[in-house]
Design a protein around this motif. Structure first.
Motif, PDB file in Angstrom:
ATOM      1  N   TYR A  33       0.840  -1.199   0.000  1.00 52.22           N
ATOM      2  CA  TYR A  33       0.000   0.000   0.000  1.00 52.22           C
ATOM      3  C   TYR A  33       0.875   1.249   0.000  1.00 52.22           C
ATOM      4  O   TYR A  33       1.938   1.275   0.635  1.00 52.22           O
ATOM      5  N   TYR A  35       0.276   5.192   1.169  1.00 56.63           N
ATOM      6  CA  TYR A  35      -0.613   6.120   1.855  1.00 56.63           C
ATOM      7  C   TYR A  35      -0.020   7.519   1.798  1.00 56.63           C
ATOM      8  O   TYR A  35       1.203   7.691   1.803  1.00 56.63           O
ATOM      9  N   GLN A  37      -0.074  10.956   4.071  1.00 55.02           N
ATOM     10  CA  GLN A  37      -0.459  11.494   5.378  1.00 55.02           C
ATOM     11  C   GLN A  37      -0.118  12.979   5.430  1.00 55.02           C
ATOM     12  O   GLN A  37       1.046  13.361   5.579  1.00 55.02           O
ATOM     13  N   PRO A  43      -3.518   8.742   7.774  1.00 58.46           N
ATOM     14  CA  PRO A  43      -3.092   8.292   6.450  1.00 58.46           C
ATOM     15  C   PRO A  43      -4.279   8.008   5.541  1.00 58.46           C
ATOM     16  O   PRO A  43      -5.284   7.431   5.973  1.00 58.46           O
ATOM     17  N   LEU A  45      -5.343   6.205   1.893  1.00 56.22           N
ATOM     18  CA  LEU A  45      -4.860   5.251   0.901  1.00 56.22           C
ATOM     19  C   LEU A  45      -4.793   5.889  -0.486  1.00 56.22           C
ATOM     20  O   LEU A  45      -5.744   6.514  -0.949  1.00 56.22           O
ATOM     21  N   LEU A  91       3.682   7.132   3.019  1.00 57.60           N
ATOM     22  CA  LEU A  91       3.947   5.905   3.764  1.00 57.60           C
ATOM     23  C   LEU A  91       3.721   4.690   2.876  1.00 57.60           C
ATOM     24  O   LEU A  91       2.737   4.625   2.142  1.00 57.60           O
ATOM     25  N   PHE A 106       4.432  -0.885   8.520  1.00 54.21           N
ATOM     26  CA  PHE A 106       4.695   0.392   7.877  1.00 54.21           C
ATOM     27  C   PHE A 106       6.171   0.711   7.808  1.00 54.21           C
ATOM     28  O   PHE A 106       6.946   0.381   8.728  1.00 54.21           O
ATOM     29  N   GLY A 107       6.554   1.400   6.751  1.00 55.71           N
ATOM     30  CA  GLY A 107       7.857   2.009   6.686  1.00 55.71           C
ATOM     31  C   GLY A 107       7.853   3.330   7.446  1.00 55.71           C
ATOM     32  O   GLY A 107       6.807   3.782   7.925  1.00 55.71           O
ATOM     33  N   SER A 108       9.012   3.958   7.541  1.00 52.47           N
ATOM     34  CA  SER A 108       9.128   5.232   8.263  1.00 52.47           C
ATOM     35  C   SER A 108       8.642   6.414   7.447  1.00 52.47           C
ATOM     36  O   SER A 108       8.482   7.509   7.977  1.00 52.47           O
TER      37      SER A 108
END
Lengths: 115, 113
Positions: A33, A35, A37, A43, A45, A91, A106-108
């Motif tokens: 995914y 996202y 934010q 967040p 999509l 994200l 999730f990634g950072s």
């Protein structure tokens, strides 16, 4: 296990320029995914992939945003041309393709500032 | 359609006092609900999830949440706040197949020493 990797961590560009973000999900995670934010919001999509196919891109502004996941692993998200309102954290998240409701990893994120 | 509403954008508590972060959901079926935490400059981390088993769900770091169908709520609580709990918290609902996830607008928790 290694987490979701994203790069770059930060990006500053001027409006009307182009930018690309990269994501490497957790190994074996079929679903990916992207996202967006915006500061002070949850967040939202943008696009969902399953392997290398798009499951949902209904909220992706296709006139300027594009994304691909050609080999079903890494993914790139591109903005061309960028607008001021694109300033946000982007994200990437991934999850396994199971029968239950699996959690997202999730990634950072990549923090984009458009000037 | 599924959605969540986080009733407070900011919550401040003193260290050692209870934490209550409120979330109401809207869903046409029995939902799967999550709480995620986001510390500054870090990725979103799952605190806990509800998937129609026990209505009281225990998560990491002493957090728990109770699913109340009659009130369509999934509030997050912790008996005693710690300074490290200061972060942004998101209530999340998934679609029926657990394929897509819808985030609330977030609650910023401040812990006062």
């Amino acid at each position: 296990e290694a987490g979701v990797a994203q790069s770059p961590r930060y990006k500053i560009i001027e409006k009307r320029q182009s930018v690309a973000f990269w994501c490497n999900p957790i190994s074996g995670h079929a679903t990916l995914y992207w996202y967006q934010q915006i500061l002070g919001q949850g967040p939202k999509l943008l696009i969902q992939f399953q392997n290398n196919g798009v499951v949902d891109d209904s909220q992706l502004p296709k006139d300027r945003f594009s994304a691909e996941r050609l080999k079903g692993v890494d993914s790139t998200l591109k903005i061309q041309p960028a607008k001021l309102e694109d300033s946000a954290v982007y994200l990437c998240a991934s999850r396994t393709l199971g029968t239950g409701v699996e959690k997202l990893f999730f990634g950072s994120g990549t923090q984009l500032s458009v000037l | 359609a599924q959605s969540v509403t986080q009733l407070d954008s900011h919550v401040s508590v003193s260290e050692g006092t209870p934490v209550l972060l409120r979330c109401n959901y809207s869903s046409s079926y029995s939902p799967s609900l999550f709480w995620y935490v986001q510390h500054p400059n870090k990725g979103l981390q799952l605190l806990l999830k509800y998937t129609s088993a026990a209505t009281l769900v225990k998560g990491i770091n002493g957090f728990e949440a109770e699913f109340k169908k009659s009130e369509t709520s999934f509030h997050l609580t912790k008996p005693s706040a710690h300074m490290s709990d200061a972060a942004e918290y998101f209530c999340v609902v998934s679609d029926l197949r657990g394929n897509q996830f819808y985030f609330g607008t977030g609650t910023s928790l401040t812990v006062i020493p």
